[in-house]
Design an enzyme around this catalytic site. Structure first.
Site, PDB file in Angstrom:
ATOM      1  N   CYS A   1      32.708 -37.914  17.350  1.00  0.00           N
ATOM      2  CA  CYS A   1      33.152 -36.583  16.947  1.00  0.00           C
ATOM      3  C   CYS A   1      33.676 -36.643  15.527  1.00  0.00           C
ATOM      4  O   CYS A   1      34.422 -37.545  15.169  1.00  0.00           O
ATOM      5  CB  CYS A   1      34.333 -36.129  17.793  1.00  0.00           C
ATOM      6  SG  CYS A   1      33.963 -35.919  19.499  1.00  0.00           S
TER       7      CYS A   1
ATOM      8  N   GLU B   1      22.573 -33.115  12.656  1.00  0.00           N
ATOM      9  CA  GLU B   1      22.524 -34.277  13.533  1.00  0.00           C
ATOM     10  C   GLU B   1      22.834 -33.872  14.976  1.00  0.00           C
ATOM     11  O   GLU B   1      23.548 -32.892  15.214  1.00  0.00           O
ATOM     12  CB  GLU B   1      23.562 -35.304  13.066  1.00  0.00           C
ATOM     13  CG  GLU B   1      23.375 -35.654  11.599  1.00  0.00           C
ATOM     14  CD  GLU B   1      24.271 -36.792  11.108  1.00  0.00           C
ATOM     15  OE1 GLU B   1      23.970 -37.335  10.057  1.00  0.00           O
ATOM     16  OE2 GLU B   1      25.259 -37.125  11.780  1.00  0.00           O
TER      17      GLU B   1
END
Ligand code: SAH
Ligand code: SF4
Length: 345
Positions: free
Chosen positions: A337, A95
Site C-alpha cells: 500500500c 499499477e
C-alpha cells in the site's frame, strides 16, 4: 460514427447499443456471446471468440473497439503477490497488485494515474494527479491480470493508485461491469472501495443503492495528526468524516466498517492515539485494520518495529473492537500500500 469501447459497458448496455442500431435481428445472443468471450475467455479480438459467425464479428467490429492497456512488466514478490505495471494510451502508468488469499485471488486496482490528495505517507500522492481512469481502463486491469496469471479474480479492492471517490462515475460503472452475470461475476460484496475521506461522496454513496463496501483511511484518530498527514482534512474536517462514516455504518446494520490505520513510528502508536480512538470512534461497529507504514522514499516518516506494533495493538484489546494487523502484500517488489508509483518518482 466512432467506435464504442466495449469494456466500458454492462451487458444490458451492449444490448441497447446493438438494438439501437438494428443489429440484434439475428437474435440477442450476439451480445451474450461477445460478452462471455471478452470477459470470460479474455478474447482480445471479436474474431477470436468461438461460435461467432463472420457476419456477427463484422457487426461487432463496426460498432465496438476492444481498447486495452499495454502490459509493461510483472514483478513477483516472495509472498506470491504480483505487481502489474500498465502503460496508458497517453503515456501514463498505472499499477495493479494480485494478492493470493487462501485458495482465492484478490486484485488491488488503480482508479487514477497518480492522485491529487498528496497524503504525506504515500508514493502515489507524491506523483500528483495525472488523470482519472475510464471504466474500461479499470476493467481491463482485472481482465489482463486474470488472463496473464491464469486465475479467476474473486475480489477487487480499490486500494491501488488514486482516490476512487474522486472518480466516482468511472469506478461505479467499472464495478457494474465487473459484477455482470455474463462477465467476471465479481460479487459487489467482494469489492472494497477505499477512500481518504471525500465526505460529500461518502454521503452520496450512503444514499445510493450500491452494494460494494466502502473502507476508510482513518490513518490517525488524532485530528491534528491526521491533518498533518492528509491535506484533504483541510477540506473535509475530521468530525465531518467521522459523522459520514457513522451514517454509512447506520445504513448497513450488522456489518462492521473497516477503518485503515497506519502505524507510524513515534507518531501514531502513542497513549494519546489510544485515547483519541476511545473518544472519537464511538457509536458504530468497526474493525481497525492496522497497516505498518511501508517505507516511501523522500518521506521522513518511519516504519515501527513489529514488536512495537504488536504491543500497541494489544493495548487496544480492552476497548472491545476487532483489530487486525495487516502486512501489505509484496513489499519487496514495491507492491505494498502506498508504494504504487514509487518507481516513477
Ligand atoms: N486513495 C484511497 C485508496 C488508495 S490508498 C485511500 O487513500 O484510501 C490505499 C490504502 O493504502 C489506504 O488505506 C492508505 O491509507 C494506505 N497507504 C497509503 N500509503 C501507505 C504507506 N506508505 N504505508 C501503508 N499504507 C499506506
Ligand atoms: Fe491518494 Fe490514497 Fe495515496 Fe492519499 S493514500 S495520496 S488519497 S492514493
Amino acid at each position: 460514427m466512432g467506435l464504442i469501447s466495449f469494456k466500458d459497458l454492462h451487458l444490458d448496455e451492449v444490448h441497447d447499443v446493438l438494438g439501437g442500431r438494428g443489429l440484434l435481428d439475428r437474435g440477442p445472443l450476439i451480445a451474450e456471446q461477445a460478452y462471455r468471450g471478452v470477459h470470460g475467455q479474455f478474447a482480445q479480438r471479436f474474431a477470436d471468440i468461438r461460435g461467432l459467425s463472420h457476419r456477427k464479428v463484422a457487426r461487432l467490429d463496426d460498432t465496438f473497439s476492444l481498447r486495452a492497456l499495454t502490459l509493461e512488466s510483472v514483478h513477483e514478490a516472495d509472498d506470491r503477490s504480483r505487481r502489474y505495471v500498465f502503460r496508458l494510451d497517453d503515456g501514463g502508468v498505472v499499477e495493479s497488485v494480485l494478492i493470493p488469499r487462501h485458495a482465492r485471488w484478490s486484485l488491488c486496482v488503480s482508479s487514477q494515474a497518480g492522485c491529487a490528495l498528496g497524503c504525506r505517507f504515500c508514493a502515489t500522492g507524491m506523483l500528483g494527479l495525472k488523470r482519472s481512469l475510464e471504466p474500461w481502463e479499470i476493467v481491463d486491469q482485472v481482465l489482463q491480470v486474470g488472463r496473464h496469471a491464469g486465475v479467476r479474480v474473486d475480489g477487487v479492492v480499490f486500494m491501488g493508485m488514486g482516490e476512487p471517490l474522486q472518480n466516482e462515475g468511472a469506478v461505479f460503472q467499472a464495478c457494474r461491469v465487473l459484477s455482470c452475470r455474463e462477465g467476471l461475476q465479481v460479487s459487489p460484496r467482494k469489492i472494497q472501495i477505499s477512500t481518504a475521506g471525500v465526505v460529500p461522496a461518502i454521503h452520496r454513496y450512503t444514499a445510493s443503492n450500491h452494494r460494494m463496501d466502502l473502507v476508510f483511511s482513518l490513518v490517525s484518530a488524532v485530528p491534528e495528526k491526521r491533518a498533518l498527514l492528509m491535506p484533504i482534512q483541510k477540506t473535509y474536517g475530521f468530525h465531518e468524516l467521522i459523522d459520514a462514516i457513522r451514517a454509512y455504518a447506520a445504513s448497513r446494520p450488522k456489518r462492521h466498517v473497516t477503518l485503515e490505520y497506519i502505524a507510524i513510528k513515534d507518531l501514531t502508536l502513542g497513549d494519546d492515539d489510544i485515547d483519541a480512538i476511545r473518544e472519537h470512534l464511538v457509536g458504530f461497529p468497526f474493525i481497525l485494520d492496522v497497516i505498518p507504514l511501508n517505507p516511501v522514499e523522500g518521506s521522513s516518516l518511519e516504519t515501527p518495529g513489529r514488536e512495537e506494533v504488536r504491543a500497541w495493538t494489544e493495548r487496544l484489546r480492552p476497548l472491545g473492537f476487532p483489530v487486525k494487523v495487516r502486512l501489505s502484500a509484496g513489499q519487496d517488489r514495491l507492491a505494498g500500500c502506498g508504494q504504487l508509483g514509487a518507481t516513477l518518482l
